[in-house]
Structure formats: structure tokens, C-alpha cells
Design an enzyme around this catalytic site. Structure first.
Site, PDB file in Angstrom:
ATOM      1  N   ASP A 121      43.264  47.590  40.093  1.00  0.00           N
ATOM      2  CA  ASP A 121      44.258  47.286  41.049  1.00  0.00           C
ATOM      3  C   ASP A 121      43.469  47.284  42.505  1.00  0.00           C
ATOM      4  O   ASP A 121      43.950  47.438  43.508  1.00  0.00           O
ATOM      5  CB  ASP A 121      45.342  48.392  41.089  1.00  0.00           C
ATOM      6  CG  ASP A 121      46.068  48.575  39.921  1.00  0.00           C
ATOM      7  OD1 ASP A 121      46.096  47.629  39.062  1.00  0.00           O
ATOM      8  OD2 ASP A 121      46.282  49.594  39.353  1.00  0.00           O
TER       9      ASP A 121
ATOM     10  N   GLY B 169      43.421  39.809  41.661  1.00  0.00           N
ATOM     11  CA  GLY B 169      44.255  38.595  41.773  1.00  0.00           C
ATOM     12  C   GLY B 169      44.165  37.708  43.012  1.00  0.00           C
ATOM     13  O   GLY B 169      43.964  36.572  42.924  1.00  0.00           O
TER      14      GLY B 169
ATOM     15  N   HIS C 249      48.156  41.577  38.065  1.00  0.00           N
ATOM     16  CA  HIS C 249      47.375  41.007  39.368  1.00  0.00           C
ATOM     17  C   HIS C 249      48.301  40.247  39.996  1.00  0.00           C
ATOM     18  O   HIS C 249      49.142  39.334  39.748  1.00  0.00           O
ATOM     19  CB  HIS C 249      46.127  39.954  38.494  1.00  0.00           C
ATOM     20  CG  HIS C 249      45.110  40.471  37.856  1.00  0.00           C
ATOM     21  ND1 HIS C 249      44.049  39.828  37.506  1.00  0.00           N
ATOM     22  CD2 HIS C 249      44.952  42.077  37.487  1.00  0.00           C
ATOM     23  CE1 HIS C 249      43.210  40.725  36.713  1.00  0.00           C
ATOM     24  NE2 HIS C 249      43.867  42.040  36.944  1.00  0.00           N
TER      25      HIS C 249
ATOM     26  N   THR D  60      52.352  46.860  36.476  1.00  0.00           N
ATOM     27  CA  THR D  60      52.453  46.578  35.067  1.00  0.00           C
ATOM     28  C   THR D  60      53.420  47.643  34.704  1.00  0.00           C
ATOM     29  O   THR D  60      54.466  47.540  33.821  1.00  0.00           O
ATOM     30  CB  THR D  60      51.278  46.529  34.295  1.00  0.00           C
ATOM     31  OG1 THR D  60      50.453  45.739  34.622  1.00  0.00           O
ATOM     32  CG2 THR D  60      51.691  46.737  32.696  1.00  0.00           C
TER      33      THR D  60
ATOM     34  N   GLY E  97      39.746  42.136  53.160  1.00  0.00           N
ATOM     35  CA  GLY E  97      41.078  41.971  53.151  1.00  0.00           C
ATOM     36  C   GLY E  97      41.768  42.482  54.105  1.00  0.00           C
ATOM     37  O   GLY E  97      41.661  43.880  54.325  1.00  0.00           O
TER      38      GLY E  97
END
Ligand code: GDP
Ligand code: IMO
Ligand code: MG
Length: 450
Positions: free
Chosen positions: A34, A38, A62, A319, A432
Site C-alpha cells: 500500500d 498503483g 491498487h 481489498t 507524492g
């Protein structure tokens, strides 16, 4: 140019393909999953022709956020939303077909189109049946307080079937249904002997799979030959690692791991690619650490700061919807996974989540019984007992969400990134600053400037 001697003694030059320099780019999780793989794959997919998954199954989750719309991928490579990319599900992946079709339908409803033309599935990939998922749950229940906290997606049981050579492959399903039927019956008979509580309607399952066989047939290929010829043709291939190095069955915190190699080796075995075709290996590192499921986590925070990271970072499993455990960045972990994976650069994600902290700690060493250790413990007992040595860095107390260049970053945020880069001696290429596709700083090919 090198040469080779033929059997008849003739010496001929070895032809070097024009495209021998074409290398595959790999994106791998550097912690416990995680990390934001993605999003990184979505970013790099722009310059790729083919995006591949090589291992894991729908235990992965993702996320890609495009123009405020959130897509979550579990079995499909995240590159599938990029119209110009072909997506490959490689031989090392374990596929739950009902899950795959559900995922396709869900993403179609969100605007993903034309996937039939762009999705290729390996004939060598193994099938995850509902029965594997039930076994996953039963095995977890049997372990009681020692359960692993799996996703119950049948990953462990399917890779076990593969290893004991009782597995059923995509090729069996589309090749010869009678053979498939025989293999499926053997699998269910064996499982029901071990787990009498298992619920399986074999005839209904076979009927369901007869339909799936027709539906997936057009998508199935020998992906090994396909990828090799596409690489020779100069096509740009991107590999999307699932799960992460600390969940790797060999290098992770065994037994609190998943059942595949989620490190660099899984790229070669899961796609049939030789190491020489691999070029850049991008390690995705979250600016702090999270973990879902059980197992040791040396820098875990069970205080107010841990809760702040969880809430600000929306740290809930894609998930399983489980709340993720949170803690400080552990560079001992990342240095260890960098050793195994050979990252050529780092993508540091979720730096924005640290925006409100006055000071930030980073784990930089482990002590065991009062003595500094220079190895990453393989023993769960040792890892659970390490004392983490931290450095403390000042926070920046301002929002970096809108920042798009290295120079705009607050000085303390730069210092945080640089201390990571210096510790690992690996360039931090991307940073990010938000979940969206554009919320990223590209620091350029070189290291972030000091
Ligand atoms: P993956 O399994 O590695 O692909 O990661 P997940 O999708 O499970 O979890 C990462 C989460 O963080 C997702 O909700 C992403 O949208 C989000 N995310 C990724 N990068 C950033 C970032 O730089 N900042 C913030 N705030 N969120 C991010
Ligand atoms: P992505 O690709 C986080 C964890 C599970 C559990 C252990 C074993 O989204 O980063 P399994 O169902 O694989 O047998 O579970 O591994 N796990 C993950 N944790 N992200 C993932 O994938 C994970 N895939 C498996 O929580 O602790
Ligand atoms: Mg995930």
C-alpha cells in the site's frame, strides 16, 4: 561485435538486435504494501506500451485517482485505464475468475472501455477457486491467535496447490474441458477430505467455469513469447509489483507474509523475463510506514501520532477495508529491501500526510539486547524485540499539496527527503504530494539537489 564458432568450425558474427538496449521498467513496493504503487504505475504508463502484473492475486488493492474519480485494481494491472497500454496478467499471478469479471464490470461502469482488445492473460497462470478462498478462511481460523491476518482471497492455498502440483491453470480451462473437470474434481475431493466443513457444489462450479472458459478464451496467450517479441520490437514494458518486499515469502517477515515473491525475482519468474532485460527498478516508499494484518512492525505507533497518520492518510485497506497499522518511516526496512531489489530510484509517496507534524522521526538503526545490529533479522522473535534508533527531523507545518517542483518545497520537507536519499544512497526521483494523478513532483533523473 562478438562472434561464435559453428559446429562446422565456421566463425560467424553474433547478431545483436537493434533493440537489445530496450529495458523493462519495474515498480516494486518497498515496505509492507500500500505504498502507492498503483499511482506510480499510472504515472509511468503514459510512456509505456505494455503494463504487466507478475505475481500475487486479488489480495492486492491498487488505487488510481484520475480527475477526482477513484479506480481500484486488484487483478488488473493499473495501466488498464490507459487506452494506449496493453495489460498482461503473467504466469506468476493467481487468478480468481469471478473476481476478475467483477473487477472488469465495476471499472467499466466507471468509464474504463475497450479492455477486450487490451487485456492478455497467461495460459500458465493458476486459477484461484472459491474453494481455495474457503480453505484460506478455515486455515486462518485453525491458527486461532496465531493467524496471519490474510486477505482470505485464497492466495496461500492456491500457491500451495501450485507447489504440490495439484493446481489448475488457465490453459487447462480453455484447452481441454474434460481434463479441467478431472483436475477440478481431484482438487475438491482432496480438500473436502481435509476440511469436511467445506461447501462446494461441484456441478454448479463446473457449469460456471464452462461459461468462463468461453469468455476468457480470446484473452489467453503464451505471454512469455509475446513479451519477448514485443521487447525485441522496441515496445516499452512496465511491470507492476503487487504486495511488497516485506511480504515476500522468502525475504519478508515469515510467516507473516504472502505466498509469492513480491521482490525482483518474482518479476523474472512471474513473466519469464531474464534479468538482463530489466532496466530501472523503482522502489515505492511511503513517507511513513503502514501494515495490514499481523506480524512484527518495529516503528509502529499506537499513540495519537499513529492515529493522526491513519486518519490523515486514510489508511484503510483497499481489498479488506481493514484499518492499517501506522508508524514512522523505517529506513532499516527500506535499506534491506533495496539490497534485495536493487532500486535504481525511489518514489517517496504521501509526503503531504506529514504536513501537520511539528517533528518527524525516522528509524535508522536497530539494537538487540543493547547491541547495534548490522543485519536485518530473519527471526520474528528478534525483529519483535529490536529497539529502534531514531533521528528526529523538524516538520514543515504547511500544506505541500499544491507543490509541483522541488524548489517550491519547504526547506524542512527538502531536508526530510534528502536525509532519506542520503541514508539509502539512492536517488529520490518522484515525491507524492496527494492522491491525484498530477499530485507528484518529478525531481528529475538525478538525485534531488542538495
Ligand atoms: P498500492 O497498493 O501500493 O497501490 O497502494 P494503495 O492504493 O493500496 O494505497 C495507497 C493510497 O494512498 C491510495 O489511496 C492512493 O490514492 C493514495 N496515495 C498515493 N500516493 C499518494 C500521495 O502522494 N499522497 C496522498 N495523500 N495519497 C496518496
Ligand atoms: P498491495 O499490492 C498490504 C498482507 C495481508 C496479510 C498477508 C498475507 O495492495 O500493496 P494473503 O492474503 O496475501 O495471504 O495475506 O499479506 N497483504 C497485503 N498488505 N497490501 C497488499 O497488497 C497486500 N497483499 C497481502 O494483509 O497480512
Ligand atoms: Mg494496496
Amino acid at each position: 561485435m562478438s562472434s561464435q564458432t559453428m559446429l562446422n568450425g565456421e566463425v560467424t558474427p553474433v547478431k545483436k538486435s537493434r533493440k537489445d538496449s530496450n529495458k523493462v521498467t519495474v515498480v516494486l513496493g518497498a515496505q509492507w504494501g500500500d505504498e502507492g504503487k498503483g499511482k506510480v504505475v499510472d504515472l509511468l504508463a503514459v510512456d509505456s506500451d505494455i503494463v504487466c502484473r507478475c505475481q500475487g492475486g486479488n489480495n492486492a488493492g491498487h488505487t488510481v485517482v484520475v480527475d477526482g474519480r477513484e479506480f481500484d485494481f486488484h487483478l488488473l494491472p493499473s495501466g488498464i485505464i490507459n487506452q494506449k497500454c496493453t495489460s498482461v496478467i503473467g504466469n506468476g499471478v493467481v487468478i480468481h475468475l469471478p473476481g476478475l469479471f467483477e473487477e472488469l464490470k465495476k471499472n467499466e461502469a466507471k468509464g474504463m472501455s475497450d479492455w477486450q482488445r487490451r487485456l492478455i492473460i497467461s495460459d500458465r497462470a493458476h486459477l484461484v477457486f472459491d474453494i481455495h478462498q474457503q480453505v484460506d478462511g478455515l486455515q486462518e481460523a485453525e491458527k486461532g491467535k496465531n493467524s496471519l491476518g490474510t486477505t482470505k482471497k485464497g492466495i496461500g492455498p492456491t500457491y500451495s496447490s501450485k507447489a504440490t502440483r495439484n493446481g489448475v491453470r488457465i490453459g487447462d480451462l480453455i484447452g481441454d474441458f474434460e481434463l479441467f473437470e478431472e483436475k477440478f474434481r481431484t482438487l475438491t475431493t482432496n480438500y473436502t477430505k481435509i476440511f469436511p466443513d467445506i461447501q462446494v457444489d461441484t456441478e454448479a462450479e463446473l457449469q460456471r467455469y464452462r461459461k468462463y472458459a468461453e469468455e476468457i478464451k480470446p484473452l489467453v496467450k503464451d505471454t512469455v513469447s509475446y513479451l519477448h517479441s514485443e521487447i525485441l520490437n522496441g515496445k516499452k514494458v512496465l511491470v507492476e509489483g503487487a504486495n511488497a518486499a516485506m511480504l515476500d515469502i522468502d525475504f519478508g517477515t515469515y510467516p507473516y507474509v504472502t505466498s509469492s515473491n513480491c521482490s525482483i525475482g518474482g518479476v523474472c519468474t512471474g513473466l519469464g523475463l531474464p534479468p538482463k532485460v530489466i532496466g530501472s527498478v523503482l522502489g515505492v516508499v511511503k513517507a511513513y510506514t503502514t501494515r495490514v494484518g499481523d506480524g512484527p512492525f518495529p516503528t509502529e505507533l499506537s499513540d495519537e501520532t499513529g492515529r493522526l497518520l491513519q486518519e490523515r492518510g486514510h489508511e484503510v485497506g483497499v481489498t479488506t477495508k481493514r484499518v492499517r497499522r501506522c508508524g514512522w518511516l523505517d529506513l532499516v526496512v527500506v535499506r534491506y529491501t533495496a539490497m534485495v531489489n536493487g532500486y535504481t530510484s525511489i518514489c517517496l509517496t504521501k509526503l503531504d500526510i506529514l504536513d501537520t507534524l511539528d517533528s518527524i522521526k525516522v528509524g535508522v538503526g536497530y539494537k538487540l539486547n543493547g547491541k547495534k545490529i548490522d543485519y536485518f533479522p530473519s527471526s520474528i522473535k528478534e525483529l519483535s524485540n529490536v529497539e529502534v534508533e531514531y533521528i528526529t527531523l523538524p516538520g514543515w507545518n504547511s500544506s505541500i499539496e499544491a507543490v509541483r517542483t522541488w524548489t517550491e518545497l519547504p526547506e524542512n520537507a527538502k531536508a526530510y527527503v534528502l536525509s532519506i536519499q542520503n541514508f539509502l544512497q539512492i536517488p529520490v526521483r518522484y515525491i507524492g504530494v496527494g492522491p491525484g494523478r498530477d499530485s507528484i513532483i518529478d525531481a528529475g533523473e538525478c538525485s534531488c539537489p542538495e
